[in-house]
Design a protein around this motif. Sequence first.
Motif, PDB file in Angstrom:
ATOM      1  N   GLY A 307       0.947  75.953  66.921  1.00 27.23           N
ATOM      2  CA  GLY A 307       1.090  75.374  65.641  1.00 27.23           C
ATOM      3  C   GLY A 307       0.925  73.852  65.602  1.00 27.23           C
ATOM      4  N   ALA A 308       0.118  73.057  66.357  1.00 23.56           N
ATOM      5  CA  ALA A 308      -0.132  71.853  66.710  1.00 23.56           C
ATOM      6  C   ALA A 308       1.089  71.094  66.843  1.00 23.56           C
ATOM      7  N   LYS A 309       1.413  69.963  66.300  1.00 25.79           N
ATOM      8  CA  LYS A 309       2.773  69.276  66.397  1.00 25.79           C
ATOM      9  C   LYS A 309       3.443  69.159  64.847  1.00 25.79           C
ATOM     10  N   SER A 310       3.134  70.308  64.196  1.00 22.39           N
ATOM     11  CA  SER A 310       3.522  70.405  62.895  1.00 22.39           C
ATOM     12  C   SER A 310       5.047  70.303  62.580  1.00 22.39           C
ATOM     13  N   ASN A 311       5.952  70.403  63.672  1.00 24.84           N
ATOM     14  CA  ASN A 311       7.227  70.092  63.436  1.00 24.84           C
ATOM     15  C   ASN A 311       7.726  68.671  63.069  1.00 24.84           C
ATOM     16  N   LEU A 312       6.646  67.637  63.201  1.00 26.99           N
ATOM     17  CA  LEU A 312       6.731  66.504  63.016  1.00 26.99           C
ATOM     18  C   LEU A 312       6.886  66.242  61.374  1.00 26.99           C
ATOM     19  N   PHE A 313       6.519  67.171  60.521  1.00 31.24           N
ATOM     20  CA  PHE A 313       6.036  67.049  59.094  1.00 31.24           C
ATOM     21  C   PHE A 313       6.939  68.240  58.470  1.00 31.24           C
ATOM     22  N   ILE A 314       7.564  69.256  59.093  1.00 35.06           N
ATOM     23  CA  ILE A 314       8.407  70.218  58.290  1.00 35.06           C
ATOM     24  C   ILE A 314       9.714  69.861  58.318  1.00 35.06           C
ATOM     25  N   THR A 315      10.419  70.248  56.952  1.00 33.31           N
ATOM     26  CA  THR A 315      11.845  70.134  56.870  1.00 33.31           C
ATOM     27  C   THR A 315      12.435  71.576  56.545  1.00 33.31           C
ATOM     28  N   GLN A 316      13.512  71.798  56.914  1.00 30.95           N
ATOM     29  CA  GLN A 316      14.371  73.154  57.028  1.00 30.95           C
ATOM     30  C   GLN A 316      15.571  72.995  56.212  1.00 30.95           C
ATOM     31  N   SER A 317      15.633  73.811  55.224  1.00 34.72           N
ATOM     32  CA  SER A 317      17.095  74.195  54.812  1.00 34.72           C
ATOM     33  C   SER A 317      17.464  75.609  54.978  1.00 34.72           C
ATOM     34  N   VAL A 318      18.815  75.820  54.699  1.00 30.35           N
ATOM     35  CA  VAL A 318      19.340  77.248  55.068  1.00 30.35           C
ATOM     36  C   VAL A 318      20.376  77.411  53.746  1.00 30.35           C
ATOM     37  N   GLU A 319      20.271  78.777  53.347  1.00 28.55           N
ATOM     38  CA  GLU A 319      21.236  79.210  52.485  1.00 28.55           C
ATOM     39  C   GLU A 319      21.861  80.460  53.102  1.00 28.55           C
ATOM     40  N   GLN A 320      23.060  80.626  53.461  1.00 34.69           N
ATOM     41  CA  GLN A 320      23.982  81.583  53.594  1.00 34.69           C
ATOM     42  C   GLN A 320      24.798  82.269  52.695  1.00 34.69           C
ATOM     43  N   GLU A 321      24.582  83.385  52.338  1.00 37.24           N
ATOM     44  CA  GLU A 321      25.247  84.122  51.184  1.00 37.24           C
ATOM     45  C   GLU A 321      25.973  84.883  51.740  1.00 37.24           C
ATOM     46  N   TYR A 338      11.317  76.564  54.565  1.00 40.08           N
ATOM     47  CA  TYR A 338      10.550  75.570  55.419  1.00 40.08           C
ATOM     48  C   TYR A 338       9.566  74.799  54.414  1.00 40.08           C
ATOM     49  N   ASN A 339       9.309  73.587  54.448  1.00 43.17           N
ATOM     50  CA  ASN A 339       8.457  72.701  53.388  1.00 43.17           C
ATOM     51  C   ASN A 339       7.695  71.653  54.357  1.00 43.17           C
ATOM     52  N   ASN A 340       6.351  71.918  54.204  1.00 38.24           N
ATOM     53  CA  ASN A 340       5.547  70.794  54.764  1.00 38.24           C
ATOM     54  C   ASN A 340       4.630  70.110  53.635  1.00 38.24           C
ATOM     55  N   PRO A 341       5.038  69.026  53.119  1.00 38.49           N
ATOM     56  CA  PRO A 341       4.303  68.272  51.985  1.00 38.49           C
ATOM     57  C   PRO A 341       3.179  67.564  52.373  1.00 38.49           C
ATOM     58  N   HIS A 342       2.900  67.344  53.802  1.00 36.01           N
ATOM     59  CA  HIS A 342       2.001  66.434  54.250  1.00 36.01           C
ATOM     60  C   HIS A 342       0.565  67.133  54.240  1.00 36.01           C
ATOM     61  N   PRO A 343      -0.326  66.243  54.232  1.00 35.30           N
ATOM     62  CA  PRO A 343      -2.021  66.752  54.361  1.00 35.30           C
ATOM     63  C   PRO A 343      -2.211  67.293  55.637  1.00 35.30           C
ATOM     64  N   PRO A 344      -3.265  67.892  55.963  1.00 35.23           N
ATOM     65  CA  PRO A 344      -3.641  68.338  57.232  1.00 35.23           C
ATOM     66  C   PRO A 344      -4.077  67.320  58.048  1.00 35.23           C
ATOM     67  N   SER A 345      -4.054  67.313  59.242  1.00 30.40           N
ATOM     68  CA  SER A 345      -4.558  66.400  60.310  1.00 30.40           C
ATOM     69  C   SER A 345      -6.172  66.610  60.280  1.00 30.40           C
ATOM     70  N   THR A 400       3.251  82.194  59.342  1.00 28.85           N
ATOM     71  CA  THR A 400       2.529  80.711  59.254  1.00 28.85           C
ATOM     72  C   THR A 400       2.704  79.901  58.102  1.00 28.85           C
ATOM     73  N   LEU A 401       2.586  78.727  58.302  1.00 28.55           N
ATOM     74  CA  LEU A 401       2.741  77.576  57.185  1.00 28.55           C
ATOM     75  C   LEU A 401       1.768  76.591  57.439  1.00 28.55           C
ATOM     76  N   ARG A 402       1.056  76.373  56.131  1.00 33.51           N
ATOM     77  CA  ARG A 402       0.086  75.533  56.110  1.00 33.51           C
ATOM     78  C   ARG A 402       0.356  74.345  55.614  1.00 33.51           C
ATOM     79  N   PRO A 403      -0.099  72.996  55.996  1.00 35.00           N
ATOM     80  CA  PRO A 403       0.223  71.756  55.533  1.00 35.00           C
ATOM     81  C   PRO A 403       0.064  71.833  53.981  1.00 35.00           C
ATOM     82  N   GLN A 404       1.106  71.097  53.133  1.00 32.52           N
ATOM     83  CA  GLN A 404       1.178  71.008  51.957  1.00 32.52           C
ATOM     84  C   GLN A 404       1.467  72.318  51.320  1.00 32.52           C
ATOM     85  N   SER A 405       2.560  72.869  51.699  1.00 34.03           N
ATOM     86  CA  SER A 405       3.062  74.188  51.270  1.00 34.03           C
ATOM     87  C   SER A 405       4.417  74.438  51.698  1.00 34.03           C
ATOM     88  N   SER A 406       5.029  75.565  51.407  1.00 32.93           N
ATOM     89  CA  SER A 406       6.599  76.178  51.762  1.00 32.93           C
ATOM     90  C   SER A 406       6.497  77.269  51.714  1.00 32.93           C
TER      91      SER A 406
END
Length: 460
Positions: A307-321, A338-345, A400-406
């Motif tokens: 998945g390229a070096k996409s972890n540079l651009f991905i943020t992660q948040s967790v909710e535990q109910e 998982y959120n990747n707001p950055h444009p693709p390379s 899978t997660l594309r750039p500029q998506s969540s």
Amino acid sequence: SIKAANVALTKEEIAQIDPNRYPSTIAGKPIRANIIKLQQTLDAGYIALTEAKPFISLLPKLLGQDSEKTYMILFQNDAELRPTGGFMTAYAYIKVNKGKITPLDSYDIYDLDARWNRKLPAPEPIKKYLPLVNNWNLRDMNLSPDFKTSMDIFYKHYLEIPSIRPVDGIIAIDTQIPVELLKVLGPIGVGGWGNFSAENDPRCDCPQVVYALENISTRPTNYIREDRKAVLGPLMHSIVANAMGSPKSTWPQLLNVGLNAIKQKHLLFYFLNEESQKSAEAFSAAGRILPTEDGDYLHINDTNFAGAKSNLFITQSVEQEINLGTDGTVTKTVTITYNNPHPPSDCNLERAGLCLNGIYRDWLRLYVPKGSELTEVIGSEVAAVTSEDLDKTVFEAFFTLRPQSSSKIVFTYKLPGTYKTPLPLLIQKQPGQPNTVHNLIFNGQPQEVTVIGDQKVILQ
């Protein structure tokens, strides 16, 4: 100790000073910056005198006080996240003797696989999720989230390489180590490789040293440069030289970098000597998946497979109910966003684009208390799989997660047995991951926890 108490008192007094109330300079001499530096030095010194004691007691042996030691420095690229912290990109050797650190040679990880020259069949996760890979390479052997388990396998096969250099241990680092060290030391030059700094690079919205390392090791070229991922050795050599030559006032800050890196799992240790290994584990520096005798447990493990070096651009948040019923049963819903707001390379090989942000392909595993029963998974692109590993139940998914998506992946499950309040919860962070916010909702009552390492929480 008295010394630690004195430092603590001084630290508290100096911390009350607001640097912004003072001018930047007086008579051409820096004032505000020196106050900030003093506060940082006292903070680092206090940590060194308290939290670092177990680690400091181990240092003389590790630094060759009794006999010379040789270690492998293993670079795990957290921009391409793997179970123990990142794709094993490069490695270098260092020799230590009576406290003197001597960097030796460094190599591309692919060089190691070429010298090994064996064909092991790929394990099921690689066959299933890593396209066109049929063999199990050394570079992909950190499949277990338990660092020792992964290194036991890696080192066993490493020793099969003809004329290979045996080592006393493996020290794994990710990109956060050079970043944090350069924040203390400032920009440095590395002969033949250029300049490196911790300043933000707008091309990736990340530290310049991270972009430079990716540019050197990842960008396609129209010529063969077999050693390009071997930049690790020269870079670490320059960092060590600058650190050893730095003023003594910066040494507590450098030690603090190491301690924080251990706590946040950007620095992991694996030793062949059993006593040293036990000491590293006692200091939570060995990347172990911990046993749990009671209460709840959660470890989220992401694996970036092609998945390229996409972890540079991905943020992660967790909710535990977490809902505790009157009969003592616990049902949980874990939602990972998982959120990747950055444009693709530009990933076009013909244009020699630097393919950093591409389509993220994540083999996702949740490690939960042994005996937990999965009710539902939402968001996985494959049927969820339940298994057991490291005395835990494991829920497996893939997306899978594309750039500029969540994306959101939701796991609902039931814990084994019955429980009562207060309910202990151990959250273990994955090495290589940034600090992650967990929103905990226990019987409708919310609380927020930032997981920077292994985090124990009491729910009541």
